[in-house]
Design an enzyme around this catalytic site. Structure first.
Site, PDB file in Angstrom:
ATOM      1  N   LYS A  57       2.085  39.268 -51.055  1.00 31.70           N
ATOM      2  CA  LYS A  57       1.948  37.838 -51.626  1.00 31.70           C
ATOM      3  C   LYS A  57       1.042  36.985 -51.288  1.00 31.70           C
ATOM      4  O   LYS A  57       0.473  37.263 -50.101  1.00 31.70           O
ATOM      5  CB  LYS A  57       3.462  37.149 -51.474  1.00 31.70           C
ATOM      6  N   ARG A 156      17.920  29.829 -50.709  1.00 33.48           N
ATOM      7  CA  ARG A 156      16.653  29.759 -50.936  1.00 33.48           C
ATOM      8  C   ARG A 156      16.643  30.512 -52.459  1.00 33.48           C
ATOM      9  O   ARG A 156      16.323  29.930 -53.519  1.00 33.48           O
ATOM     10  CB  ARG A 156      15.590  30.333 -50.064  1.00 33.48           C
ATOM     11  N   TYR A 278     -15.718  11.694 -36.265  1.00 32.65           N
ATOM     12  CA  TYR A 278     -15.271  10.594 -37.004  1.00 32.65           C
ATOM     13  C   TYR A 278     -14.348   9.942 -36.268  1.00 32.65           C
ATOM     14  O   TYR A 278     -13.515  10.416 -35.334  1.00 32.65           O
ATOM     15  CB  TYR A 278     -14.521  11.285 -38.142  1.00 32.65           C
TER      16      TYR A 278
HETATM   17  C1  LIG Z   1       7.869  36.869 -47.486  1.00 34.11           C
HETATM   18  C2  LIG Z   1       9.031  37.936 -47.686  1.00 34.11           C
HETATM   19  C3  LIG Z   1       9.058  39.214 -46.953  1.00 34.11           C
HETATM   20  C4  LIG Z   1       7.936  39.498 -45.953  1.00 34.11           C
HETATM   21  O1  LIG Z   1       8.373  38.671 -44.624  1.00 34.11           O
HETATM   22  P1  LIG Z   1       7.454  38.918 -43.550  1.00 34.11           P
HETATM   23  O2  LIG Z   1       8.313  38.040 -42.493  1.00 34.11           O
HETATM   24  O3  LIG Z   1       6.128  38.382 -43.396  1.00 34.11           O
HETATM   25  O4  LIG Z   1       7.546  40.286 -42.862  1.00 34.11           O
HETATM   26  C5  LIG Z   1      10.141  39.984 -47.203  1.00 34.11           C
HETATM   27  N1  LIG Z   1      10.997  39.718 -48.163  1.00 34.11           N
HETATM   28  C6  LIG Z   1      11.212  38.525 -48.796  1.00 34.11           C
HETATM   29  C7  LIG Z   1      12.191  38.036 -49.890  1.00 34.11           C
HETATM   30  C8  LIG Z   1      10.200  37.615 -48.446  1.00 34.11           C
HETATM   31  O5  LIG Z   1      10.070  36.421 -49.389  1.00 34.11           O
END
Ligand SMILES: *Cc1c(COP(=O)(O)O)cnc(C)c1O
Length: 383
Positions: A57, A156, A278
């Protein structure tokens, strides 16, 4: 760094951006694909036969979804996760047919036909998504693959317990859906002593038994280190592949993947009392030698970071505010004349790890990686 191992992925940057040559860039981002492959092998070894996906992602955590996918495919990885269907479409176009691509954030209303046509597998995160996917499959006259995500205690994404219980009693709820995995995600996997992990695992057990039998998946990077009861049939690491420590309270079991070096744009000497940067947030307490580097918050380095660069193992503290395109370093600890225009200093590398840099910025390695901007010269090693 050996020139032979460098490779530019022309199409791997975020949409609209162009590769930047080393001579015109202000900073260099080195991405070691060999280290990503080794990290995948290390996780596989820990998983002892359980399948291991790769999470890509946010453009492969900012490092390039295509080069990362190619590296993982060389290790036999054939399941990828992205967050959005849009990311999945781009990844499918880049890697072609073959590996399964799942979209974690589910199936937005109206996206079903496009997702099905592209051969993308959504996570079904709610009862309406289940209905929509089932109807899409029925209209297409074939079974459509998907993963069912349940919320085991993170609030979530994923079907709630109430929704799972409801669809469990519904005849034909999963008709025409080829359930590849039942999944859930852990909220506190990086805190191995938290009871929340085991509560989530038990709730996952309860919910998945209400659903049609399918392979299960629970562990992200840190979840892999919670032990075999968390491994199920598929692990989904992201961060650990990219060198983020999945066990933050212990030494990092992964290899570092990225280095960042920034170019010195200018050096100068200032007298006691000079106002620096700045807002003149700092005035020189005595004569100082300074170097300004072509690197700033426009490249993803947080403005609030109280940080330092390094040269030859010598710490060069930031002085004054981080600007969009530049940061001023106090280089007085180096012998005069050591640094000149065009020289490179390290921001992430052997002197300062990704996780250390994140700690100084009050954030996590994940956010540093996904914040990295488009102005770097990106150098891929081990392609
Ligand atoms: C981002 C994510 C992962 C990977 O998590 P990491 O902590 O980067 O290994 C796996 N499963 C879900 C549902 C995620 O959102």
């Amino acid at each position: 760094m050996n020139d032979d191992t460098r490779h530019d992925f022309q199409d791997c940057h975020a949409a609209g951006s162009q590769p930047v040559s080393e001579t015109v860039a202000g900073a260099i981002l080195t991405i070691d694909l060999g280290a990503i492959r080794e990290n995948y092998r290390r996780l596989k070894a820990r998983l002892a036969g359980v399948r291991c996906a790769g999470v890509l992602k946010a453009n492969g955590y900012g490092l390039g979804a295509l080069p990362v996918a190619s590296a993982l495919m060389q290790e036999g990885c054939d399941i990828f996760f992205v967050a959005l269907l849009g990311e999945g479409l781009a990844l499918r176009k880049a890697i072609g047919p073959g590996p399964d691509i799942f979209a974690l954030n589910g199936l937005p209303p109206g996206s079903e036909a496009e997702a099905a046509a592209a051969g993308l597998f959504p996570l079904i995160n709610s009862a309406p998504q289940l209905t929509a996917w089932r109807e899409t499959a029925r209209a297409a006259g074939r079974n459509l693959p998907a993963a069912i995500q349940v919320d085991s205690g993170m609030a979530r994404l994923g079907m709630s317990a109430v929704e799972v219980e409801a669809v469990a009693g519904e005849a034909g709820a999963f008709e025409n859906i080829d359930i590849r995995f039942v999944m859930s995600h852990l909220a506190r996997a990086d805190e191995p002593h938290e009871a929340a992990n085991e509560s989530q695992r038990l709730e996952f057990e309860r919910l998945r038994k209400l659903l049609p039998p399918a392979p299960a998946s629970l562990a992200n990077s840190s979840g892999i280190f919670l032990g075999p009861t968390y491994h199920y049939d598929l692990a989904r690491p992201g961060a650990a592949l990219y060198g983020v420590n999945p066990t933050p309270h212990e030494a990092n079991p992964m290899l570092p993947v990225i280095q960042i070096h920034a170019k010195v744009a200018q050096t100068r000497a200032v007298e006691k009392g000079a106002g620096i940067g700045y807002g003149h947030t700092l005035h020189a307490q005595g004569p100082l030698r300074l170097a300004t580097i072509s690197f700033g918050y426009g490249d993803g380095w947080h403005r609030r970071a109280a940080s330092a660069a390094w040269f030859d193992g010598v710490r060069l503290p930031f002085v004054g505010r981080v600007s969009m395109d530049s940061i001023i370093l106090d280089i007085s600890a180096l012998p005069a004349g050591t640094l000149s225009e065009g020289d490179l200093v390290e921001l992430i590398g052997t002197s300062q790890s990704l996780d250390d840099a994140a700690g100084h910025a009050g954030t996590i390695g994940y956010e540093i990686l996904t914040s990295l901007g488009q102005r770097f010269h990106r150098r891929y090693l081990g392609a």
